[in-house]
Every structure is written in C-alpha cells, then in structure tokens.
Design a protein around this motif. Sequence first.
Motif, PDB file in Angstrom:
ATOM      1  N   THR A  46       0.991  -1.211   0.243  1.00 24.34           N
ATOM      2  CA  THR A  46      -0.174   0.605   0.065  1.00 24.34           C
ATOM      3  C   THR A  46       0.632   1.038  -0.157  1.00 24.34           C
ATOM      4  O   THR A  46       0.728   1.762  -0.861  1.00 24.34           O
ATOM      5  CB  THR A  46      -0.906   0.050   1.563  1.00 24.34           C
ATOM      6  N   MET A  47       2.156   1.145   1.100  1.00 22.56           N
ATOM      7  CA  MET A  47       2.943   2.636   0.476  1.00 22.56           C
ATOM      8  C   MET A  47       3.567   3.070  -0.387  1.00 22.56           C
ATOM      9  O   MET A  47       3.684   3.860  -0.305  1.00 22.56           O
ATOM     10  CB  MET A  47       3.470   1.829   2.049  1.00 22.56           C
ATOM     11  N   ALA A  48       4.365   1.308  -1.090  1.00 23.16           N
ATOM     12  CA  ALA A  48       5.173   1.366  -1.879  1.00 23.16           C
ATOM     13  C   ALA A  48       4.171   2.459  -3.107  1.00 23.16           C
ATOM     14  O   ALA A  48       4.724   3.220  -4.057  1.00 23.16           O
ATOM     15  CB  ALA A  48       5.431   0.169  -2.387  1.00 23.16           C
ATOM     16  N   CYS A  49       2.994   1.969  -3.547  1.00 23.30           N
ATOM     17  CA  CYS A  49       2.023   2.721  -4.065  1.00 23.30           C
ATOM     18  C   CYS A  49       1.518   3.573  -4.230  1.00 23.30           C
ATOM     19  O   CYS A  49       1.043   4.744  -5.095  1.00 23.30           O
ATOM     20  CB  CYS A  49       0.528   1.505  -4.187  1.00 23.30           C
ATOM     21  N   ILE A  50       1.433   3.786  -3.147  1.00 20.35           N
ATOM     22  CA  ILE A  50       1.287   5.419  -2.774  1.00 20.35           C
ATOM     23  C   ILE A  50       2.833   6.623  -2.761  1.00 20.35           C
ATOM     24  O   ILE A  50       2.250   7.245  -3.631  1.00 20.35           O
ATOM     25  CB  ILE A  50       1.062   6.317  -0.983  1.00 20.35           C
ATOM     26  N   MET A  51       3.317   6.151  -2.464  1.00 19.50           N
ATOM     27  CA  MET A  51       4.546   6.208  -3.018  1.00 19.50           C
ATOM     28  C   MET A  51       4.855   6.691  -4.259  1.00 19.50           C
ATOM     29  O   MET A  51       5.408   8.070  -5.317  1.00 19.50           O
ATOM     30  CB  MET A  51       5.831   5.678  -1.846  1.00 19.50           C
ATOM     31  N   GLU A  52       5.089   5.762  -4.550  1.00 13.86           N
ATOM     32  CA  GLU A  52       5.228   5.203  -6.517  1.00 13.86           C
ATOM     33  C   GLU A  52       4.111   6.163  -7.456  1.00 13.86           C
ATOM     34  O   GLU A  52       4.170   6.873  -8.216  1.00 13.86           O
ATOM     35  CB  GLU A  52       5.438   3.973  -7.272  1.00 13.86           C
ATOM     36  N   ASN A  53       2.857   6.265  -6.908  1.00 15.07           N
ATOM     37  CA  ASN A  53       1.993   6.739  -8.102  1.00 15.07           C
ATOM     38  C   ASN A  53       1.449   8.418  -7.693  1.00 15.07           C
ATOM     39  O   ASN A  53       0.133   8.419  -8.523  1.00 15.07           O
ATOM     40  CB  ASN A  53       0.279   5.619  -7.915  1.00 15.07           C
ATOM     41  N   ARG A  54       1.518   8.084  -6.275  1.00 21.42           N
ATOM     42  CA  ARG A  54       1.642   9.877  -5.758  1.00 21.42           C
ATOM     43  C   ARG A  54       0.064  10.225  -5.682  1.00 21.42           C
ATOM     44  O   ARG A  54      -0.426  10.688  -6.384  1.00 21.42           O
ATOM     45  CB  ARG A  54       1.892  11.146  -6.575  1.00 21.42           C
ATOM     46  N   VAL A  55      -0.550   8.716  -4.637  1.00 23.94           N
ATOM     47  CA  VAL A  55      -1.795   8.434  -4.583  1.00 23.94           C
ATOM     48  C   VAL A  55      -2.030   9.725  -3.742  1.00 23.94           C
ATOM     49  O   VAL A  55      -1.701   9.799  -2.790  1.00 23.94           O
ATOM     50  CB  VAL A  55      -2.262   7.058  -4.306  1.00 23.94           C
ATOM     51  N   PRO A  56      -4.012  10.737  -3.573  1.00 28.84           N
ATOM     52  CA  PRO A  56      -3.915  11.016  -2.794  1.00 28.84           C
ATOM     53  C   PRO A  56      -4.091  10.730  -1.054  1.00 28.84           C
ATOM     54  O   PRO A  56      -4.305   9.740  -1.835  1.00 28.84           O
ATOM     55  CB  PRO A  56      -5.111  12.445  -3.318  1.00 28.84           C
ATOM     56  N   GLU A  57      -3.989  11.700  -0.621  1.00 28.45           N
ATOM     57  CA  GLU A  57      -4.339  11.199   0.687  1.00 28.45           C
ATOM     58  C   GLU A  57      -5.606  10.291   0.722  1.00 28.45           C
ATOM     59  O   GLU A  57      -6.916  10.907   0.091  1.00 28.45           O
ATOM     60  CB  GLU A  57      -4.599  12.082   1.814  1.00 28.45           C
ATOM     61  N   ASP A  58      -6.287   9.116   1.546  1.00 25.88           N
ATOM     62  CA  ASP A  58      -7.270   8.894   1.723  1.00 25.88           C
ATOM     63  C   ASP A  58      -7.632   7.902   0.841  1.00 25.88           C
ATOM     64  O   ASP A  58      -8.981   7.768   0.767  1.00 25.88           O
ATOM     65  CB  ASP A  58      -8.403   9.817   2.439  1.00 25.88           C
ATOM     66  N   SER A  59      -7.469   8.228  -0.092  1.00 20.50           N
ATOM     67  CA  SER A  59      -7.350   7.292  -1.607  1.00 20.50           C
ATOM     68  C   SER A  59      -6.351   6.164  -1.359  1.00 20.50           C
ATOM     69  O   SER A  59      -5.489   6.249  -1.068  1.00 20.50           O
ATOM     70  CB  SER A  59      -7.608   7.683  -2.879  1.00 20.50           C
ATOM     71  N   PHE A  60      -6.785   5.114  -2.053  1.00 23.06           N
ATOM     72  CA  PHE A  60      -5.766   3.785  -2.572  1.00 23.06           C
ATOM     73  C   PHE A  60      -5.947   2.755  -3.679  1.00 23.06           C
ATOM     74  O   PHE A  60      -7.346   3.162  -4.346  1.00 23.06           O
ATOM     75  CB  PHE A  60      -6.118   2.761  -1.200  1.00 23.06           C
ATOM     76  N   ARG A  61      -4.723   3.042  -4.393  1.00 18.32           N
ATOM     77  CA  ARG A  61      -4.973   2.099  -5.543  1.00 18.32           C
ATOM     78  C   ARG A  61      -5.079   0.445  -4.950  1.00 18.32           C
ATOM     79  O   ARG A  61      -5.121  -0.247  -6.127  1.00 18.32           O
ATOM     80  CB  ARG A  61      -4.115   2.777  -6.779  1.00 18.32           C
ATOM     81  N   THR A  62      -4.112   0.610  -4.580  1.00 19.58           N
ATOM     82  CA  THR A  62      -3.881  -1.030  -3.207  1.00 19.58           C
ATOM     83  C   THR A  62      -4.073  -0.997  -2.282  1.00 19.58           C
ATOM     84  O   THR A  62      -3.691   0.352  -1.765  1.00 19.58           O
ATOM     85  CB  THR A  62      -2.835  -2.015  -4.208  1.00 19.58           C
ATOM     86  N   ILE A  63      -4.364  -1.505  -1.484  1.00 19.61           N
ATOM     87  CA  ILE A  63      -4.969  -1.997   0.046  1.00 19.61           C
ATOM     88  C   ILE A  63      -5.080  -3.592   0.090  1.00 19.61           C
ATOM     89  O   ILE A  63      -6.066  -4.280  -0.170  1.00 19.61           O
ATOM     90  CB  ILE A  63      -5.724  -0.672   0.641  1.00 19.61           C
ATOM     91  N   VAL A  64      -4.760  -3.458   1.337  1.00 19.28           N
ATOM     92  CA  VAL A  64      -4.739  -4.876   2.479  1.00 19.28           C
ATOM     93  C   VAL A  64      -6.154  -4.786   3.179  1.00 19.28           C
ATOM     94  O   VAL A  64      -5.640  -4.366   3.967  1.00 19.28           O
ATOM     95  CB  VAL A  64      -3.519  -5.547   2.897  1.00 19.28           C
TER      96      VAL A  64
END
Length: 244
Positions: free
Chosen positions: A57-75
């Motif tokens: 989840t964190m790698a995706c957020i950092m790699e893709n600059r996902v905005p706060e409170d949104s997720f491209r992937t999560i467990v």
Amino acid sequence: MDRSRRNFLGLGAAAVGTATLQPATVEAREARHGGDAAHRWAMVVDLRKCVGCQACTMACIMENRVPEDSFRTIVSTYEVAENGKSATYMLPRLCNHCENPPCTPVCPTGATYQRQDGIVVVDNSVCVGCGYCVQACPYDARFINHETLTADKCNFCVHRVDAGLLPACVETCVGGARIFGDLNDPESTVSKLVASEDVKVLKPGEGTDPRVFYIGLEAEFQGRVDGTPTLWRPSRAKAEPSLV
C-alpha cells in the motif's frame, strides 16, 4: 519471461454534463492502445504469505502519488471466528485488469481503455471525471482523484512494466505474496501457479474474467470487496512543530 521478485524483464477534469460528451472514435481509442499483444500481464496473490504489513500500500502511494485517503491497492483485514477464537483474514485488493472490463464500455470519452497486453488504464488527459467507470466496477477498485478530478486506479505501475520493472507493490512485498508475470509465457511463475494451484478470483459471477488470481482465497470472501483496514490506516498528518 518470468517476472518473479528477482527476475526482471529486459524490456527496455472537472465533471461536465454528460449530454455534452461525445464518444471517442474507434481511431482515437486504438491510437492510445499501447502495450505488446504478445504479453498478457497478470498477478497472483498468495494469501498464505500475506502478513498484512501494508508495504504494498505504501509503495503504491509513494510510486504513484496517490492522494490522501485514497488507495490504488490496500490489504483489507477482516476479523473472523475460527474454532471459537478470533482470527484475522488478509485480502489484498487492487484493480483486477479484467479480460472483459465493465469499466471501458461505459466511458463516454474513451479515457478508460484496455491495452493490447491486457492492462486497463486511464488516460486522464481526456477523462472528465463523470464517475461512470467508478460505478461500473464491481470490485470497488476505482475512485475519483480529488486532486486531478479524474478517475484513478491501479494500472500495474504500467510505467514500470514498460521499462522492464516490476510493479511497486510486487517489488516491496516482504513476504513474496504478490507475483507478477506474463500469462502468455508458459514458463513464467504466474502461468505455472495458475496452472498448478487452486486459484480463485473475486466475484466470479460477474463474468469479468479477472487477471488477478488468489491462492488460498476462502469461498466466503470471493464476493467481499468492502473490507476495511481495521488494523492499520496510513496517516499523512504533518508532524506538529516541536516546542523544545
């Protein structure tokens, strides 16, 4: 070729009134259909190895600059009762990159489309943020990015794949639970796992033919996509200034 964690491939809008939207021409859609048709990229998630660490989840957020409170992937985590005791069930979730994606035919501008290698992407230069694709996805895998005002989702880190790299979530999975590879290559780890293991997909009754497969997925969770991360949630609050 294989795309296991240690085997890399050597390949080098604000929403508007829908009445004003014009469907993209076939030529316009095809012009953006990149990817090599010789490949069919897919992911296998081995739930036996997932520890819910959220590194993906964190790698995706950092790699893709996902905005706060949104997720491209999560467990997503579930509390379950097992033999009279409480237990935790982990379910990594992301776009399923369906063979028959229900999100593409509802897009009025052709912003959402499937590449020739099977990866479903969003061209946010023509997306108007109407949200039709968000509603059409049965996996709750899409959202409207509140910074770009366009549709957003996992795209298998297509910029990395095109550069011969692994998706960020696969690269950082500490347990090796995420395996990425080419279904068209019978020697790839993904192909071998799909052929040899009892793999399942989420919501098989939808007929979307997902390209994200799960090992160890319990039948009662095949229809569940609404789990919440009860044990963890990323916080991006800025640290309070020190008074010392």
